[in-house]
Design a protein around this motif. Structure first.
Motif, PDB file in Angstrom:
ATOM      1  N   PRO A  75      33.856  34.950 -28.628  1.00  0.00           N
ATOM      2  CA  PRO A  75      33.153  34.829 -27.350  1.00  0.00           C
ATOM      3  C   PRO A  75      32.327  36.057 -26.991  1.00  0.00           C
ATOM      4  O   PRO A  75      31.251  35.932 -26.397  1.00  0.00           O
ATOM      5  CB  PRO A  75      34.284  34.602 -26.329  1.00  0.00           C
ATOM      6  CG  PRO A  75      35.521  35.077 -26.999  1.00  0.00           C
ATOM      7  CD  PRO A  75      35.316  34.826 -28.455  1.00  0.00           C
ATOM      8  N   THR A  76      32.799  37.240 -27.381  1.00  0.00           N
ATOM      9  CA  THR A  76      32.017  38.446 -27.112  1.00  0.00           C
ATOM     10  C   THR A  76      30.690  38.416 -27.861  1.00  0.00           C
ATOM     11  O   THR A  76      29.633  38.741 -27.312  1.00  0.00           O
ATOM     12  CB  THR A  76      32.813  39.700 -27.520  1.00  0.00           C
ATOM     13  OG1 THR A  76      34.021  39.760 -26.774  1.00  0.00           O
ATOM     14  CG2 THR A  76      32.005  40.966 -27.263  1.00  0.00           C
ATOM     15  N   GLY A  91      37.885  37.577 -25.059  1.00  0.00           N
ATOM     16  CA  GLY A  91      36.852  38.502 -25.488  1.00  0.00           C
ATOM     17  C   GLY A  91      37.397  39.894 -25.746  1.00  0.00           C
ATOM     18  O   GLY A  91      38.520  40.235 -25.350  1.00  0.00           O
ATOM     19  N   ALA A 103      27.975  43.109 -23.123  1.00  0.00           N
ATOM     20  CA  ALA A 103      28.934  42.009 -23.222  1.00  0.00           C
ATOM     21  C   ALA A 103      30.323  42.453 -22.787  1.00  0.00           C
ATOM     22  O   ALA A 103      31.041  41.711 -22.097  1.00  0.00           O
ATOM     23  CB  ALA A 103      28.966  41.479 -24.654  1.00  0.00           C
ATOM     24  N   GLY A 150      32.989  31.250 -15.996  1.00  0.00           N
ATOM     25  CA  GLY A 150      32.671  30.785 -17.339  1.00  0.00           C
ATOM     26  C   GLY A 150      31.734  31.723 -18.078  1.00  0.00           C
ATOM     27  O   GLY A 150      31.684  32.942 -17.838  1.00  0.00           O
ATOM     28  N   THR A 151      30.943  31.147 -18.961  1.00  0.00           N
ATOM     29  CA  THR A 151      30.048  31.926 -19.812  1.00  0.00           C
ATOM     30  C   THR A 151      28.811  32.421 -19.079  1.00  0.00           C
ATOM     31  O   THR A 151      28.302  33.512 -19.359  1.00  0.00           O
ATOM     32  CB  THR A 151      29.612  31.073 -21.019  1.00  0.00           C
ATOM     33  OG1 THR A 151      30.767  30.655 -21.741  1.00  0.00           O
ATOM     34  CG2 THR A 151      28.700  31.853 -21.948  1.00  0.00           C
ATOM     35  N   SER A 178      37.073  37.894 -17.071  1.00  0.00           N
ATOM     36  CA  SER A 178      37.239  37.186 -18.334  1.00  0.00           C
ATOM     37  C   SER A 178      38.719  37.052 -18.645  1.00  0.00           C
ATOM     38  O   SER A 178      39.539  37.872 -18.225  1.00  0.00           O
ATOM     39  CB  SER A 178      36.532  37.949 -19.468  1.00  0.00           C
ATOM     40  OG  SER A 178      36.607  37.205 -20.668  1.00  0.00           O
ATOM     41  N   VAL A 182      29.117  35.735 -28.951  1.00  0.00           N
ATOM     42  CA  VAL A 182      28.288  34.668 -28.372  1.00  0.00           C
ATOM     43  C   VAL A 182      27.596  35.162 -27.107  1.00  0.00           C
ATOM     44  O   VAL A 182      26.388  34.948 -26.917  1.00  0.00           O
ATOM     45  CB  VAL A 182      29.147  33.423 -28.075  1.00  0.00           C
ATOM     46  CG1 VAL A 182      28.357  32.409 -27.245  1.00  0.00           C
ATOM     47  CG2 VAL A 182      29.616  32.781 -29.370  1.00  0.00           C
ATOM     48  N   ASN A 183      28.334  35.830 -26.232  1.00  0.00           N
ATOM     49  CA  ASN A 183      27.737  36.358 -24.998  1.00  0.00           C
ATOM     50  C   ASN A 183      26.688  37.417 -25.302  1.00  0.00           C
ATOM     51  O   ASN A 183      25.632  37.464 -24.655  1.00  0.00           O
ATOM     52  CB  ASN A 183      28.826  36.960 -24.106  1.00  0.00           C
ATOM     53  CG  ASN A 183      29.791  35.916 -23.584  1.00  0.00           C
ATOM     54  OD1 ASN A 183      29.434  34.751 -23.407  1.00  0.00           O
ATOM     55  ND2 ASN A 183      31.027  36.317 -23.331  1.00  0.00           N
ATOM     56  N   LYS A 206      28.492  36.062 -17.683  1.00  0.00           N
ATOM     57  CA  LYS A 206      28.458  37.068 -18.751  1.00  0.00           C
ATOM     58  C   LYS A 206      27.080  37.096 -19.418  1.00  0.00           C
ATOM     59  O   LYS A 206      26.532  38.173 -19.707  1.00  0.00           O
ATOM     60  CB  LYS A 206      29.547  36.773 -19.777  1.00  0.00           C
ATOM     61  CG  LYS A 206      30.956  36.734 -19.185  1.00  0.00           C
ATOM     62  CD  LYS A 206      31.977  36.400 -20.240  1.00  0.00           C
ATOM     63  CE  LYS A 206      33.354  36.180 -19.641  1.00  0.00           C
ATOM     64  NZ  LYS A 206      33.438  35.010 -18.769  1.00  0.00           N
ATOM     65  N   LEU A 207      26.516  35.914 -19.650  1.00  0.00           N
ATOM     66  CA  LEU A 207      25.175  35.854 -20.237  1.00  0.00           C
ATOM     67  C   LEU A 207      24.158  36.536 -19.331  1.00  0.00           C
ATOM     68  O   LEU A 207      23.279  37.269 -19.801  1.00  0.00           O
ATOM     69  CB  LEU A 207      24.769  34.402 -20.482  1.00  0.00           C
ATOM     70  CG  LEU A 207      25.458  33.659 -21.617  1.00  0.00           C
ATOM     71  CD1 LEU A 207      24.970  32.214 -21.676  1.00  0.00           C
ATOM     72  CD2 LEU A 207      25.199  34.340 -22.954  1.00  0.00           C
ATOM     73  N   GLU A 250      32.729  41.309 -19.620  1.00  0.00           N
ATOM     74  CA  GLU A 250      34.112  40.845 -19.774  1.00  0.00           C
ATOM     75  C   GLU A 250      35.092  41.692 -18.965  1.00  0.00           C
ATOM     76  O   GLU A 250      36.162  41.210 -18.582  1.00  0.00           O
ATOM     77  CB  GLU A 250      34.492  40.842 -21.251  1.00  0.00           C
ATOM     78  CG  GLU A 250      33.772  39.755 -22.035  1.00  0.00           C
ATOM     79  CD  GLU A 250      33.951  39.876 -23.534  1.00  0.00           C
ATOM     80  OE1 GLU A 250      33.527  38.950 -24.244  1.00  0.00           O
ATOM     81  OE2 GLU A 250      34.495  40.901 -23.999  1.00  0.00           O
TER      82      GLU A 250
END
Length: 255
Positions: free
Chosen positions: A58-59, A201, A190, A117-118, A198, A61-62, A121-122, A194
């Protein structure tokens, strides 16, 4: 020749520092919770590798998602800023203001708006990597060789056509500089995201291990994060060599 020697010198230096670190910890008998030895860090990582690897996903991906978003928004916006003086006067001060505002102060708002959620972070990664991309791109668009521009005007090229065919290709070295700076910041961004909110991650692991005084695992997680960030940076460098081989070769010759 210098460019080829650099990785070898860097590796030798890194190995020397690790050996000195290991010796210092052993000679001074420093407690592991204060400063673990490199061998303990590697052993701890090996014993918990599956857990760390699962949280690295996940880290990553973000990190990549936020970086791509900043590039997708930053480069076209820089083109608009460089192409229109009126647009630059209206928008660029706002961009600078957003850079000045501490991103950690905006994070709670993202959580209120988008949940845990994501998306928050994005957006945080986007904000932390956006500025170097847009600044370097604007500089690239505005520093085209005057002689080239004069020749283009002499041949009848005007407006958007000149911008896309001359200014954009000429700006690519500066654009890649901004992308590499942003890539180097993406891993930090990222993890900061987190830290804020989070339940997975690498950032979450660092906080968890730190609270449990598992210092070796804190170092191990940071090591994994650094490897991911370094790998992402070099991916951008490889892409630069593919797109701009002449520019990379010139830089190498200069060293």
């Amino acid at each position: 020749m210098t460019e080829r020697r650099f990785p070898t010198l860097a590796i030798v230096t890194a190995v020397g520092l690790v050996v000195a670190w290991e010796a210092l910890v052993r000679v001074l008998a420093i407690p592991a919770y204060l400063l673990p030895s490199p061998s303990l860090i590697v052993g701890s990582l090996a014993g918990n590798w599956t857990h760390v690897a699962d949280n690295a996903v996940p880290t990553t991906v973000n990190m990549v998602g936020g970086f791509l978003l900043s590039a997708a928004v930053g480069i076209p916006l820089a083109m608009a800023l460089a192409y229109s003086a009126l647009f630059e006067r209206a928008v660029y001060p706002i961009v600078v203001f957003l850079q000045i505002v501490p991103k950690i102060a905006i994070a709670p708002l993202f959580i209120i708006w988008f949940g845990f959620g994501t998306m928050p972070k994005l957006l945080l990664v986007f904000l932390l990597t956006f500025f170097p991309i847009i600044v370097n791109a604007v500089v690239g668009f505005k520093t085209v060789d005057p002689g080239v521009m004069e020749f283009a005007r002499a041949t009848g090229a005007r407006g958007l056509r000149t911008f896309l065919r001359i200014q954009f290709p000429s700006a690519l070295p500066s654009i890649f500089t901004g992308l590499k700076v942003a890539a180097a910041l993406a891993a930090t961004a990222a993890v900061v995201a987190e830290f804020v909110s989070s339940d997975n991650g690498l950032g979450y692991l660092i906080i968890t291990y730190n609270g449990q005084l598992m210092t070796a695992m804190v170092f191990a997680t940071i090591l994994v994060l650094g490897v991911i960030g370094l790998g992402f940076y070099y991916i951008i460098e490889v892409l630069e060599k593919i797109v701009l081989p002449w520019h990379v070769a010139r830089l190498g010759h200069g060293t």
